[in-house]
Design a protein around this motif. Structure first.
Motif, PDB file in Angstrom:
ATOM      1  N   LEU A 164       0.826  -1.210   0.000  1.00  0.00           N
ATOM      2  CA  LEU A 164       0.000   0.000   0.000  1.00  0.00           C
ATOM      3  C   LEU A 164       0.863   1.265   0.000  1.00  0.00           C
ATOM      4  CD1 LEU A 164      -2.825  -1.042   2.481  1.00  0.00           C
ATOM      5  CD2 LEU A 164      -3.038  -0.696   0.018  1.00  0.00           C
ATOM      6  N   MET A 165       1.972   1.243   0.721  1.00  0.00           N
ATOM      7  CA  MET A 165       2.873   2.400   0.722  1.00  0.00           C
ATOM      8  C   MET A 165       3.519   2.584  -0.647  1.00  0.00           C
ATOM      9  SD  MET A 165       2.754   4.040   3.584  1.00  0.00           S
ATOM     10  CE  MET A 165       4.237   5.047   3.534  1.00  0.00           C
ATOM     11  N   ARG A 166       3.964   1.481  -1.269  1.00  0.00           N
ATOM     12  CA  ARG A 166       4.556   1.577  -2.617  1.00  0.00           C
ATOM     13  C   ARG A 166       3.539   2.130  -3.612  1.00  0.00           C
ATOM     14  NH1 ARG A 166       6.676  -3.591  -1.365  1.00  0.00           N
ATOM     15  NH2 ARG A 166       5.032  -4.512  -2.626  1.00  0.00           N
ATOM     16  N   LEU A 167       2.294   1.688  -3.515  1.00  0.00           N
ATOM     17  CA  LEU A 167       1.243   2.152  -4.415  1.00  0.00           C
ATOM     18  C   LEU A 167       0.984   3.644  -4.222  1.00  0.00           C
ATOM     19  CD1 LEU A 167      -0.870   1.334  -6.559  1.00  0.00           C
ATOM     20  CD2 LEU A 167      -2.432   0.863  -4.661  1.00  0.00           C
ATOM     21  N   ALA A 168       0.947   4.111  -2.986  1.00  0.00           N
ATOM     22  CA  ALA A 168       0.716   5.538  -2.713  1.00  0.00           C
ATOM     23  C   ALA A 168       1.822   6.392  -3.310  1.00  0.00           C
ATOM     24  CB  ALA A 168       0.593   5.766  -1.209  1.00  0.00           C
ATOM     25  N   VAL A 169       3.062   5.940  -3.212  1.00  0.00           N
ATOM     26  CA  VAL A 169       4.191   6.682  -3.797  1.00  0.00           C
ATOM     27  C   VAL A 169       4.098   6.649  -5.315  1.00  0.00           C
ATOM     28  CG1 VAL A 169       6.700   6.696  -4.077  1.00  0.00           C
ATOM     29  CG2 VAL A 169       5.706   6.368  -1.811  1.00  0.00           C
ATOM     30  N   LYS A 170       3.787   5.480  -5.873  1.00  0.00           N
ATOM     31  CA  LYS A 170       3.699   5.333  -7.331  1.00  0.00           C
ATOM     32  C   LYS A 170       2.610   6.238  -7.917  1.00  0.00           C
ATOM     33  CE  LYS A 170       2.931   1.859 -10.906  1.00  0.00           C
ATOM     34  NZ  LYS A 170       2.608   0.457 -11.175  1.00  0.00           N
ATOM     35  N   ALA A 228      11.314   9.581   1.624  1.00  0.00           N
ATOM     36  CA  ALA A 228      12.539  10.347   1.863  1.00  0.00           C
ATOM     37  C   ALA A 228      13.635   9.835   0.945  1.00  0.00           C
ATOM     38  CB  ALA A 228      12.959  10.197   3.326  1.00  0.00           C
ATOM     39  N   LYS A 229      14.533  10.714   0.550  1.00  0.00           N
ATOM     40  CA  LYS A 229      15.684  10.337  -0.274  1.00  0.00           C
ATOM     41  C   LYS A 229      16.957  10.539   0.523  1.00  0.00           C
ATOM     42  CE  LYS A 229      14.551  10.817  -5.074  1.00  0.00           C
ATOM     43  NZ  LYS A 229      14.982  11.428  -6.309  1.00  0.00           N
ATOM     44  N   ARG A 264      19.413   8.280  -5.381  1.00  0.00           N
ATOM     45  CA  ARG A 264      18.785   7.096  -4.786  1.00  0.00           C
ATOM     46  C   ARG A 264      17.267   7.191  -4.863  1.00  0.00           C
ATOM     47  NH1 ARG A 264      22.620   3.663  -5.103  1.00  0.00           N
ATOM     48  NH2 ARG A 264      24.504   4.303  -4.061  1.00  0.00           N
ATOM     49  N   PRO A 265      16.587   6.057  -4.900  1.00  0.00           N
ATOM     50  CA  PRO A 265      15.114   6.086  -4.926  1.00  0.00           C
ATOM     51  C   PRO A 265      14.548   6.527  -3.573  1.00  0.00           C
ATOM     52  CG  PRO A 265      15.900   3.829  -4.800  1.00  0.00           C
ATOM     53  CD  PRO A 265      17.108   4.699  -4.981  1.00  0.00           C
ATOM     54  N   GLN A 266      13.288   6.891  -3.596  1.00  0.00           N
ATOM     55  CA  GLN A 266      12.611   7.304  -2.375  1.00  0.00           C
ATOM     56  C   GLN A 266      12.391   6.091  -1.458  1.00  0.00           C
ATOM     57  OE1 GLN A 266       8.915   9.220  -3.234  1.00  0.00           O
ATOM     58  NE2 GLN A 266       9.796  10.536  -4.791  1.00  0.00           N
ATOM     59  N   THR A 267      12.439   6.342  -0.175  1.00  0.00           N
ATOM     60  CA  THR A 267      12.122   5.314   0.810  1.00  0.00           C
ATOM     61  C   THR A 267      10.894   5.792   1.561  1.00  0.00           C
ATOM     62  OG1 THR A 267      14.455   4.761   1.057  1.00  0.00           O
ATOM     63  CG2 THR A 267      12.981   4.034   2.802  1.00  0.00           C
ATOM     64  N   SER A 268       9.798   5.056   1.440  1.00  0.00           N
ATOM     65  CA  SER A 268       8.548   5.470   2.081  1.00  0.00           C
ATOM     66  C   SER A 268       8.302   4.736   3.394  1.00  0.00           C
ATOM     67  CB  SER A 268       7.366   5.233   1.143  1.00  0.00           C
ATOM     68  OG  SER A 268       7.267   3.854   0.838  1.00  0.00           O
ATOM     69  N   HIS A 269       9.015   3.619   3.598  1.00  0.00           N
ATOM     70  CA  HIS A 269       8.803   2.860   4.830  1.00  0.00           C
ATOM     71  C   HIS A 269       9.983   1.923   5.082  1.00  0.00           C
ATOM     72  CE1 HIS A 269       7.361   0.401   1.517  1.00  0.00           C
ATOM     73  NE2 HIS A 269       7.534  -0.666   2.281  1.00  0.00           N
ATOM     74  N   LEU A 270      10.183   1.634   6.346  1.00  0.00           N
ATOM     75  CA  LEU A 270      11.201   0.679   6.763  1.00  0.00           C
ATOM     76  C   LEU A 270      10.515  -0.320   7.690  1.00  0.00           C
ATOM     77  CD1 LEU A 270      14.023   3.211   7.715  1.00  0.00           C
ATOM     78  CD2 LEU A 270      13.919   1.816   5.644  1.00  0.00           C
ATOM     79  N   LEU A 297       7.365   4.848   8.997  1.00  0.00           N
ATOM     80  CA  LEU A 297       6.731   5.366   7.787  1.00  0.00           C
ATOM     81  C   LEU A 297       7.280   6.762   7.527  1.00  0.00           C
ATOM     82  CD1 LEU A 297       3.055   4.267   8.517  1.00  0.00           C
ATOM     83  CD2 LEU A 297       4.810   3.051   7.224  1.00  0.00           C
ATOM     84  N   LEU A 298       7.728   6.994   6.306  1.00  0.00           N
ATOM     85  CA  LEU A 298       8.327   8.267   5.931  1.00  0.00           C
ATOM     86  C   LEU A 298       7.461   8.933   4.878  1.00  0.00           C
ATOM     87  CD1 LEU A 298      11.891   6.801   5.500  1.00  0.00           C
ATOM     88  CD2 LEU A 298      11.080   8.094   7.458  1.00  0.00           C
ATOM     89  N   GLY A 299       7.239  10.221   5.013  1.00  0.00           N
ATOM     90  CA  GLY A 299       6.435  10.932   4.031  1.00  0.00           C
ATOM     91  C   GLY A 299       6.665  12.428   4.125  1.00  0.00           C
ATOM     92  N   GLU A 300       5.973  13.147   3.263  1.00  0.00           N
ATOM     93  CA  GLU A 300       6.073  14.602   3.249  1.00  0.00           C
ATOM     94  C   GLU A 300       5.395  15.189   4.477  1.00  0.00           C
ATOM     95  OE1 GLU A 300       5.590  16.258  -1.068  1.00  0.00           O
ATOM     96  OE2 GLU A 300       4.058  14.744  -0.672  1.00  0.00           O
ATOM     97  N   ALA A 301       5.845  16.337   4.891  1.00  0.00           N
ATOM     98  CA  ALA A 301       5.231  17.046   6.007  1.00  0.00           C
ATOM     99  C   ALA A 301       4.079  17.910   5.483  1.00  0.00           C
ATOM    100  CB  ALA A 301       6.257  17.875   6.749  1.00  0.00           C
TER     101      ALA A 301
END
Length: 113
Positions: A63-69, A76-77, A82-88, A96-100
């Motif tokens: 779901l996180m990959r789909l939201a970024v796509k 975050a980069k 490097r590609p974005q990382t939306s979650h670890l 979970l990483l995202g925009e503020a």
């Protein structure tokens, strides 16, 4: 979650029976207490916990990959190349990483719901 990942209904039913029909007892000084049924799912240390965690983690990750796509949020980069990382996903949790931005927070909240 298992249905959404394409598991056959028979596997979903078996897993639900394992989760809903379990009983525990406490043993103190080799004296066995009364059996009791948990009211909040599996306990830590239950043999099914790691497998169900993997199933839920896979769904959260997709779901996180789909939201970024779809451009609903950004990860975050570490660097420009490097590609974005939306979650670890970690052994006992996730980050979970995202925009503020308010929109991004709502997207992540919907994913968690």
């Amino acid at each position: 979650m298992m249905e959404q990942l394409g598991f056959l209904q028979i596997w979903v039913d078996i897993m639900m029976k394992c989760v809903l029909t379990i009983f525990y007892y406490v043993s103190i000084n080799w004296m066995v207490g009364e059996f009791f049924q948990p009211f909040r799912g599996l306990w830590q240390g239950d043999p099914l916990s790691p497998f169900l965690l993997l199933i839920c983690s896979e769904r959260l990750s997709s779901l996180m990959r789909l939201a970024v796509k779809e451009g609903l949020t950004k990860g975050a980069k570490v660097s420009r190349s490097r590609p974005q990382t939306s979650h670890l996903l970690l052994a006992d949790g996730c980050v979970l990483l995202g925009e503020a931005l308010e929109r991004a927070v709502h997207v992540i909240k919907q994913i968690l719901e």
